[in-house]
Design a protein around this motif. Structure first.
Motif, short mmCIF file in Angstrom:
data_model
loop_
_atom_site.label_atom_id
_atom_site.label_comp_id
_atom_site.label_asym_id
_atom_site.label_seq_id
_atom_site.Cartn_x
_atom_site.Cartn_y
_atom_site.Cartn_z
N ASN A 1 -9.04 -9.98 7.19
CA ASN A 1 -8.11 -9.23 6.35
C ASN A 1 -6.79 -9.96 6.14
O ASN A 1 -5.78 -9.34 5.84
N GLY A 2 -6.82 -11.25 6.33
CA GLY A 2 -5.67 -12.06 5.96
C GLY A 2 -4.56 -12.09 6.99
O GLY A 2 -3.45 -12.53 6.70
N ILE A 3 -4.81 -11.60 8.20
CA ILE A 3 -3.81 -11.70 9.26
C ILE A 3 -3.98 -13.08 9.90
O ILE A 3 -5.10 -13.48 10.18
N ARG B 1 -3.90 -4.35 6.32
CA ARG B 1 -3.63 -5.35 5.30
C ARG B 1 -2.64 -4.82 4.26
O ARG B 1 -1.71 -5.51 3.85
N ARG B 2 -2.84 -3.57 3.84
CA ARG B 2 -1.93 -2.97 2.86
C ARG B 2 -0.54 -2.76 3.44
O ARG B 2 0.45 -2.78 2.73
N TYR B 3 -0.46 -2.56 4.75
CA TYR B 3 0.82 -2.32 5.41
C TYR B 3 1.66 -3.61 5.47
O TYR B 3 2.87 -3.56 5.58
N ARG B 4 1.03 -4.77 5.34
CA ARG B 4 1.68 -6.08 5.39
C ARG B 4 2.61 -6.23 6.60
O ARG B 4 3.83 -6.39 6.46
N ASP C 1 4.49 -7.84 9.95
CA ASP C 1 4.93 -9.17 10.40
C ASP C 1 4.23 -9.55 11.71
O ASP C 1 3.93 -10.71 11.95
N GLN D 1 -0.14 -14.15 14.39
CA GLN D 1 0.53 -12.85 14.34
C GLN D 1 -0.03 -11.87 15.38
O GLN D 1 0.56 -10.84 15.62
N LYS E 1 11.68 -5.85 10.76
CA LYS E 1 10.29 -6.32 10.70
C LYS E 1 9.32 -5.15 10.88
O LYS E 1 9.71 -4.06 11.31
N LYS E 2 8.04 -5.44 10.56
CA LYS E 2 7.04 -4.39 10.68
C LYS E 2 5.99 -4.80 11.71
O LYS E 2 5.44 -5.91 11.64
N SER F 1 -8.33 -2.73 6.91
CA SER F 1 -7.96 -2.83 5.50
C SER F 1 -6.66 -2.07 5.24
O SER F 1 -5.87 -2.43 4.36
#
Lengths: 357, 411
Positions: free
Chosen positions: B245-247, B219-222, B224, B251, B169-170, B216
């Protein structure tokens, strides 16, 4: 009466160029020097270590800054960064085994070189633009110190000063650290007063008043401005080293943050731009007034005179402090030095009412 | 009339004495704690409530008769986060007889650590200050006494492992660009090797009012999981910008500095955000109930009633509960309480949990962290709800980092 002028004649150029022409002033200076030198004997460690010592060091810092801002007219809003360079350089140099006396000088030189590089901006820009350039120096130095663990000292970014001695005097006791700081501050004071009447000092003043007019009368603005930054940064660098070794003895980046730069500018402005006594008074006011106010208000609160919440209690001294600064500047825009000057002039002719100068 | 006048004169005399800095005689039965904190500069987000909890708890102990006849006095001063003011406040409180200090400010603590150690005065650094001070062999008079930042990071990582697994996972760690923000770095490095996850640090500039560029990139790092490591106003900005940023809120895992105020600033989007906690929040604890009954209800509280039971208020209560317990243990056998006796008392603390307000801590001569236990709680829209049990995560690894860092001290 207090300043007897009768019988004081200046019969030679030498006598007319003295730093203190009036005998009373000379006696005042001697008395202050004696009081200062013997302070460890009669001032309690609390007041010596937490009031007098920082006051002396910050006065030296204010003197360094006022050389640049007051005499040369170059605004500098990143002076804490200059002191940080001096502090970190001196610690790393002494750790590398270089004697403390030499590393003090070297740290001053390193600060002077870096300070002069950023001062190079002053050759192109003036006023508010120069403020921005020096602010950039503040943030760059902050960033480098925080982000290079080798400089800041690792994860906790706290660097303790090694045990050193200055000219065989070990800097362990509070008195020894105070004497070193006092010696440096007195040296800077004497230097500053002499710079004011040297050709370099007059060149700085000429640059401050109008740099192209100065160029017309033969003052090289390039050289003079760089020299101003170099000298002032040298003084600031050594002061930073003294601050680290004599006062904090453990250095963290926060001790040299932007707010400290602003405090230094406030010391110089509240004291009076370009004034020696103003630097001392300004440093004392900016540094110690909040502490005194906090203690007085807390004491009043402890006896039930100011029944307020802790939060308000903590901000009340700041409000009074702010009001005092505005009050002083409204009363006398030229700073505390001018207030002192007014008082001195009043007593110069007392019991009569008017001074000629 | 005459009595009033006397009272007035006494007040004046006392005020004068205090103003000129003459401390009164120190009573043997009065134990003084110096709470010299930053009420006006950087730590304002926590200090008010934290200090209120500390003062209210000491008042509760005094109302209940003190400890074996000893009462407690708090010396409270503002230091404005400035080291030179902290040094002044420390020296003054030391003269007034304080034997325990809490600065709640990293720069001030750092500037006074050496002095306090040579004066043999106890400094507590709960949830701030240097984590390697947990090594009591190197820092005999400093007591972090709660989970250090390293233990907090380990606890959050373990929680992630339990909820969604870690392998492959990241984790994105978004932190303020300061020594404090960098704290979790070494422990995450060690954990990523052990648990086989990937992590990346995204610093934002202090004070963190603007973090768009960092997020931002996140966000690119996506990632977990996301860890946020900041304090004060920047925390609410982190959560808000992360969500933009969509998190997902679920999470986000935060360091201890995320509280009710931040939730109010973020708004309803906050639901699901998790944080580490070293003490329970809320009113539902015996000590808080007693404070409510004996200190707040009679109007003797030291601040706004609305703060009672908040995260930081309870944190303050817990710090003083441990300190008072240390004083009780130190005074056993009739010893006069000074810095040394208090230090000995701290090191006798075993299994103390402040009646359930915090995890049971055991402080020893070597371990001044007290085990480093904590738990994760989640914002449910109205309050913080615990989602894991009190426990210490990866204690051996945390201890290794502590000793490794402490070994550099003094060099």
């Amino acid at each position: 009466m207090f300043y007897r002028l009768s019988g004081t004649y200046h019969t030679s150029y030498r006598a007319d160029r003295r730093l203190w022409k009036v005998p009373t002033d000379r006696w005042l200076v001697v008395a202050l020097l004696v009081l200062g030198a013997f302070a460890p004997l009669y001032v309690s460690p609390l007041y010596l270590g937490s009031y007098v010592l920082p006051w002396v060091i910050w006065s030296a810092a204010a003197l360094s800054l006022t050389l640049l801002m007051g005499l040369a007219g170059q605004l500098h809003f990143g002076f804490a960064a200059v002191m940080a360079i001096g502090a970190y350089a001196s610690i790393h140099l002494t750790r590398a085994g270089i004697p403390f006396e030499i590393s003090l000088l070297l740290s001053g030189l390193i600060a002077a070189v870096i300070g002069a590089v950023f001062g190079g901006a002053a050759l192109r820009v003036k006023g508010l633009y120069l403020v921005m350039a020096t602010l950039a120096m503040q943030y760059l130095v902050d960033w480098v110190v925080v982000n290079v663990p080798w400089i800041s000292g690792g994860a906790h970014a706290t660097l303790r000063t090694p045990a050193v001695s200055f000219l065989l005097l070990p800097l362990d006791s509070l008195a020894a650290r105070y004497w070193l700081a006092l010696g440096w501050a007195v040296l800077l004071t004497v230097f500053f007063m002499n710079v004011k009447r040297s050709s370099f000092g007059r060149a700085l003043v000429a640059i401050r008043d109008k740099d192209f007019a100065a160029a017309v009368i033969g003052v090289d603005p390039f050289r003079t401005k760089l020299m101003a930054f170099f000298t002032s940064s040298f003084m600031g660098g050594v002061t930073g080293a003294i601050l680290a070794f004599c006062f904090y003895r453990a250095v963290t980046p926060e001790q040299f943050g932007f707010n400290v730069s602003i405090q230094l500018v406030a010391m110089v402005l509240v004291g009076g731009l370009g004034s020696v006594i103003g630097s001392w008074l300004g440093a004392g006011f900016v540094l110690l007034a909040p502490i005194f106010l906090t203690n007085i208000i807390s004491a009043l609160a402890a006896t039930g005179w100011v029944p307020v919440s802790q939060n308000f209690l903590s901000h009340l001294p700041l409000m009074i402090y702010g009001a005092m600064i505005i009050g002083f500047l409204l009363l006398e825009p030229l700073g505390l030095a001018k207030i002192y000057d007014n008082i001195r002039k009043y007593f110069l002719v007392w019991p009569f009412r008017h001074a000629r100068s | 009339m005459k009595g009033g006048q006397m009272n007035w004169m006494r007040k004046l005399a006392l005020t004068t004495a205090l103003v000129v800095g003459v401390a009164g005689p120190i009573h043997a039965e009065e134990i003084k704690f110096g709470l010299l904190q930053d009420f006006t500069a950087v730590y304002t987000f926590v200090t008010g409530q934290y200090n209120q909890g500390q003062q209210d708890y000491l008042r509760l102990v005094n109302e209940e008769g003190g400890i074996g006849g000893n009462t407690f006095t708090a010396i409270v001063r503002d230091t404005g986060n400035q080291p030179q003011r902290g040094i002044e406040a420390y020296n003054r409180a030391k003269e007034e007889g304080a034997i325990l200090f809490d600065f709640l400010s990293t720069p001030v603590s750092a500037a006074i650590l050496d002095q306090a150690q040579s004066d043999k005065n106890v400094v507590i650094t709960p949830a701030h200050g240097r984590g390697d001070a947990s090594d009591g062999t190197v820092f005999p008079y400093v007591f972090p006494m709660m989970a250090t930042y390293w233990a907090q990071a380990a606890n959050l990582v373990e929680y992630m492992k339990q909820t969604g697994g870690l392998e492959g996972k990241k984790i994105a760690i978004v932190h303020i660009d300061s020594p404090f923000g960098r704290e979790p770095g070494p422990i995450l490095q060690a954990l990523s090797e052990q648990e086989k996850f990937e992590f990346k640090a995204f610093p934002y500039a202090s004070p963190g009012n603007e973090q768009s560029s960092a997020w931002s990139e996140v966000r690119r790092y996506r990632p977990d999981y996301v860890m946020i490591w900041g304090a004060g106003g920047g925390q609410a900005v982190s959560v808000r910008t992360a969500i933009q940023n969509g998190i997902r809120p679920e999470q986000i895992h935060s360091v201890i500095w995320l509280a009710e105020t931040d939730a109010a600033n973020v708004g309803p989007q906050m639901k699901g955000v998790k944080r580490f906690e070293a003490t329970a929040s809320g009113m539902d604890h015996p000590i808080i109930q007693r404070i409510n009954e004996k200190v707040i209800a009679p109007g003797k509280g030291s601040g706004e009633t609305a703060n009672v039971g908040n995260s930081y208020y309870n944190l303050g209560v817990a710090t003083m509960a441990v300190a008072v317990e240390a004083a009780r243990l130190g005074a056993e056998g009739g010893a006069t309480i000074n810095g040394d006796a208090l230090k000995a008392g701290f090191e006798k603390i075993a299994g103390y949990d402040a009646e359930g307000l915090m995890p049971a801590i055991t402080i020893t001569g070597a371990d001044h962290q007290g085990g480093g236990a904590g738990r994760v709680s989640e914002w449910d829209g109205e309050k913080w709800v615990p989602v894991s049990e009190w426990h210490a995560a990866y204690p051996d690894l945390v201890r290794k980092v502590i000793e490794e860092s402490a070994s550099h001290y003094g060099k």
